[in-house]
Design an enzyme around this catalytic site. Sequence first.
Site, PDB file in Angstrom:
ATOM      1  N   GLU A   1      44.308  34.419  37.865  1.00  0.00           N
ATOM      2  CA  GLU A   1      43.719  35.766  37.752  1.00  0.00           C
ATOM      3  C   GLU A   1      44.836  36.791  37.633  1.00  0.00           C
ATOM      4  O   GLU A   1      45.816  36.722  38.375  1.00  0.00           O
ATOM      5  CB  GLU A   1      42.881  36.062  38.993  1.00  0.00           C
ATOM      6  CG  GLU A   1      42.447  37.514  39.133  1.00  0.00           C
ATOM      7  CD  GLU A   1      42.077  37.899  40.560  1.00  0.00           C
ATOM      8  OE1 GLU A   1      42.144  39.097  40.882  1.00  0.00           O
ATOM      9  OE2 GLU A   1      41.719  37.007  41.353  1.00  0.00           O
TER      10      GLU A   1
ATOM     11  N   LYS B   1      33.908  36.644  46.495  1.00  0.00           N
ATOM     12  CA  LYS B   1      35.296  36.773  46.931  1.00  0.00           C
ATOM     13  C   LYS B   1      35.312  37.488  48.276  1.00  0.00           C
ATOM     14  O   LYS B   1      34.789  38.607  48.395  1.00  0.00           O
ATOM     15  CB  LYS B   1      36.085  37.577  45.892  1.00  0.00           C
ATOM     16  CG  LYS B   1      37.422  38.132  46.375  1.00  0.00           C
ATOM     17  CD  LYS B   1      38.044  38.989  45.290  1.00  0.00           C
ATOM     18  CE  LYS B   1      39.151  39.868  45.829  1.00  0.00           C
ATOM     19  NZ  LYS B   1      39.821  40.635  44.763  1.00  0.00           N
TER      20      LYS B   1
END
Length: 203
Positions: free
Chosen positions: A46, A136
């Site tokens: 990411e 998350k």
Amino acid sequence: MTEIVNAEFDEILAGRPLMAILRGLGASRSLEIARRAWELGIEVVELPIQSPADLEALTAVAEAGRAEGRLVGAGTVVSARHVELAASAGAAFTVSPGFDADVVRASVAAGLPPLPGVATASEVQAAMALGLTWLKAFPASLLGAPWFAAMAGPFPDARFVATGGMDAANAGAFLDAGVRTVAVGSALEDPAQLPELAAVLAR
């Protein structure tokens, strides 16, 4: 009406206890660290997008990832405009620090599975009510590993990615607490941690 789901992460993160976050490193350094992660066995990367330089780095790493069959996502996605930029840079998914239903919808509409951030039971409940299963948890190091065991009671179907303050030293404890994937950042730039990260991958 577009269905709101992010079950794609069942496949994206299946059997992957670690993912990498490459923040603010520039295109060249991001490519170097991404390749280090891939060689180590961390297949998902990411890159937060907070500047034009970040977008350049995301574009470069996403292109390299496609060539090697790796998935690269855009992080710190906090607006519909960020979703557009992530898509144009070739991101495979989006990650956000908090839960914003509009950002989630924009991401799904763009064909990018969203991974929104949560830190409370209320946020977990709201995200799951929208149709999301992967979340998350941020900042995970401050929430602590016991937080995940506590959330498993009322939300047994929630799948958590622990982000924020994660490294080789604490990743195992969070995985033991039920976290599906731990996201590490600066740990990848520390040669001393690479063998420990490899050990986490071999669990």
